[in-house]
Design an enzyme around this catalytic site. Structure first.
Site, PDB file in Angstrom:
ATOM      1  N   GLU A 107       0.824  -1.204   0.000  1.00 19.06           N
ATOM      2  CA  GLU A 107       0.000   0.000   0.000  1.00 19.06           C
ATOM      3  C   GLU A 107       0.864   1.262   0.000  1.00 19.06           C
ATOM      4  O   GLU A 107       0.504   2.265  -0.625  1.00 19.06           O
ATOM      5  CB  GLU A 107      -0.955   0.002   1.201  1.00 19.06           C
ATOM      6  CG  GLU A 107      -1.837  -1.226   1.327  1.00 19.06           C
ATOM      7  CD  GLU A 107      -2.579  -1.594   0.044  1.00 19.06           C
ATOM      8  OE1 GLU A 107      -2.818  -0.699  -0.787  1.00 19.06           O
ATOM      9  OE2 GLU A 107      -2.910  -2.772  -0.135  1.00 19.06           O
ATOM     10  N   TYR A 148      -1.986  -7.788 -10.782  1.00 18.23           N
ATOM     11  CA  TYR A 148      -0.879  -7.823  -9.833  1.00 18.23           C
ATOM     12  C   TYR A 148       0.329  -8.577 -10.390  1.00 18.23           C
ATOM     13  O   TYR A 148       1.453  -8.066 -10.357  1.00 18.23           O
ATOM     14  CB  TYR A 148      -1.330  -8.473  -8.527  1.00 18.23           C
ATOM     15  CG  TYR A 148      -2.334  -7.668  -7.741  1.00 18.23           C
ATOM     16  CD1 TYR A 148      -1.958  -6.966  -6.603  1.00 18.23           C
ATOM     17  CD2 TYR A 148      -3.668  -7.614  -8.123  1.00 18.23           C
ATOM     18  CE1 TYR A 148      -2.880  -6.222  -5.872  1.00 18.23           C
ATOM     19  CE2 TYR A 148      -4.594  -6.877  -7.410  1.00 18.23           C
ATOM     20  CZ  TYR A 148      -4.202  -6.183  -6.285  1.00 18.23           C
ATOM     21  OH  TYR A 148      -5.118  -5.445  -5.573  1.00 18.23           O
TER      22      TYR A 148
END
Length: 623
Positions: free
Chosen positions: A365, A450
């Protein structure tokens, strides 16, 4: 030193508006939010007022504007509700299996929410420059028809009054998480929709990704005095609230404390609150203050968060060197939500994790501070550019800082490659250029965005050379920070740095599901023949060890590249002669080149950066 740092940060933030991007004619909109909310924590409701200054730089007048009302997705009958019931592998955090393990039947938990449990944002009034507007709510979007068009180069002032209820069902946002966090406040305000060269981005919220214009935030939150808040931006009154100063004189009014935050040049603002929160902080070498705001459930959890805070500081230092300096004065890691999600200068993550998991989610993050928050990538359109590059940054951080072994000598993204191979052979792969919401499966989306996105970045280093890849990241940052680049903008920087044409690579790897598959077809005493068994051509590195023990690296450029990558400094290539061969045309399935001595061993791409889905024939050993 502290005052100097903030002055430099302010200059960096404000000067970006006048800095032209490389792409001629580039423009972007700008927003300034001033938000005030009064929270009724017992009923999970709040009243809000907002003044929004919206600057139109588009070159055309705007007669309508749009706002996102994300909380409205948490209602029976919403598009998110139906998506959960009809996708093959729905998010288990929002569904219940009412079938069997062998024959699952998924039921959306949103469908069961009562009026007291749903989320909503109900707009009471919208005015522009003091004049009333016509507006209507359509799902998670607010459409506002303006009393007069916003002319190009002018700024309009909007006033909104609304009331909201925080949904019980957690999806990033919500109340009373499984870990006991009372309020996870993401996407909690009427958020101006993004307008750019492609038009308005009016995606209905079905729990995926976001995009928004850059701007400044001035936020005041009036909340029960027992709560502690973690949020985006810089807390303006730490001496008047709980948790941030030891000798704070808590200032209350009507049994509430006001939390006042400001943030510059971000495009999303998040906060979370709970009476059980504690706050810890540190500074990295660059002077950024990093906060953790979490629930100290037990000694193990506390130890994990303290260790993670130190590693987060190291991670910001690493990213600053490799991907460009972090420009904001703070970053806050807050326990909340239902997993991990990035916001402007802050993140919500679940905190009841083992140390590896906690550090991994924080690194991921925090890496979004570059991809997508410094570089305002439209992750609703180019999700792989956002999540894939973030996964690339995260993995480098885990290897260098958590495992403390540095990046792998060959391919640091090998786990992402393996996940991509599994996807490619599963029959569930779709083109990576799909809009984020539209994948047939969550499995396909996750592995495309991803893992295949991380593969694209690492394999780009194979094509242009890893030193050129490092230079590309830094130049891309210099040109495009605080703007909204596209993948083509990144491609153009890589081409400029390397002198290599990359149109074929980005087109085929992003827009198609074609796969790479090379093999060693024949090896004799005087030549080697390679075969392209796929429909995606690539440049090839071939390492040969001869019978006398000497080695030679043959580099075969692809004709479409119109250039060559430089020699690379991998240990396996040191003290090895490098021979550059003639280009391989993608229309020719085989390629033969001469050797001066008898090969005993041959490797196609010993660094394993070529995403070859069947590598068993990439190695030859003379018997």
């Amino acid at each position: 030193m502290k005052s100097i740092f903030f002055l430099v940060a302010l200059i960096t933030l404000t000067s970006t508006h006048s800095t032209l991007a490389q792409r001629k004619g580039y423009w972007q909109q700008h927003v300034d939010y001033k938000i005030d909310v009064d929270v009724d924590e017992k009923n999970y409701q709040y009243d809000g007022t907002m003044t929004l200054k919206y600057t139109n730089n588009s070159g055309q007048p705007l007669s309508k504007v749009y706002f996102h009302l994300y909380f409205n997705a948490f209602q029976p009958g919403s598009m998110m509700d139906y998506r959960l019931s009809n996708i093959a592998d729905p998010d288990s955090r929002m569904t219940t299996n009412i079938g069997t393990k062998e024959n699952p039947k998924w039921e959306s938990r949103i469908a069961k929410l009562t009026p007291e449990q749903i989320g909503y944002q109900k707009i009471k009034t919208v005015s522009m420059n003091g004049k009333s507007t016509d507006f209507k709510t359509d799902g998670t979007l607010l459409e506002v028809t303006l009393p007069e068009a916003i002319a190009d180069g002018t700024t309009a002032s909007f006033e909104l009054i609304w009331t909201a209820q925080v949904p019980e069902q957690i999806r990033r946002t919500g109340r009373n998480s499984k870990e006991g966090v009372a309020l996870s406040m993401a996407q909690w305000y009427p958020k101006m929709a993004h307008f750019d060269e492609f038009g308005w981005h009016l995606d209905e919220y079905v729990a995926r990704e976001f995009v928004a214009p850059f701007g400044n935030f001035d936020v005041s939150i009036h909340l029960n005095k027992n709560y502690i808040v973690g949020a985006s931006g810089v807390l303006q009154n730490p001496s008047e609230v709980k948790g941030y100063q030891h000798k704070a004189k808590i200032k209350t009014e009507n049994n509430k404390t006001t939390w006042h935050y400001k943030a510059e040049n971000i495009h999303d603002f998040v906060w979370a609150a709970d009476p059980k929160f504690v706050v810890d902080s540190t500074k990295n070498k660059n002077g950024t203050t990093l906060y953790t705001v979490y629930i100290p459930t037990n000694d193990s959890i506390v130890a994990n968060w303290k260790q993670a805070l130190g590693l987060a500081a190291d991670f910001f230092d690493m990213c600053g060197q490799k991907f460009g300096p972090y420009p904001w004065p703070t970053y806050t890691i807050i326990q909340g939500g239902d997993g991990g999600m990035e916001y402007g200068t802050a993140t919500l993550v679940t905190g009841g994790r083992n140390i590896k998991s906690l550090v991994g989610v924080i690194f991921h993050e925090a890496a979004h501070s570059w991809y997508q928050h410094l570089l305002g990538i439209n992750e609703t359109v180019d999700e792989w550019f956002d999540e894939g590059f973030t996964s690339y940054v995260e993995e480098l951080g885990m290897q260098q800082l958590f495992y403390k072994k540095g990046a792998l000598e060959t391919n640091p993204m090998i786990d992402a490659y393996r996940a991509y191979y599994k996807l490619a052979l599963s029959g569930k792969e779709e083109p990576m250029s799909l809009l984020a919401d539209y994948y047939n499966t969550n499995y396909g989306y996750s592995n495309q965005a991803y893992n295949k996105g991380a593969v694209l970045a690492e394999q780009l280093g194979y094509i242009i050379g890893k030193s050129n890849l490092d230079k590309t990241f830094l130049k891309f940052y210099d040109i495009w920070k605080f703007k909204h680049p596209t993948p083509n903008d990144f491609k153009r920087v890589a081409e400029d740095i390397s002198g290599i044409n990359l149109k074929w690579y980005f087109n085929l790897f992003v827009n198609t599901t074609r796969h790479i598959d090379y093999g060693i077809q024949q090896a004799t005493a005087d030549h080697v023949t390679l075969q392209n068994k796929s429909n995606l051509a690539m440049p090839i590195d071939v390492l040969i060890e001869y019978e006398d023990g000497t080695k030679e690296l043959f580099y075969i450029p692809l004709r479409e590249m119109r250039g060559e990558k430089p020699a690379e400094d991998y240990t396996i290539y040191q003290n090895v002669k490098r021979t550059i061969l003639e280009d391989w045309n993608w229309t020719v399935p085989t390629y033969t080149f001469p050797v001066s001595k008898v090969p005993s061993k041959i490797w196609i791409d010993p660094t394993q950066r070529l995403a070859d889905i069947e590598s068993s024939d990439n190695y030859y050993e003379r018997k």
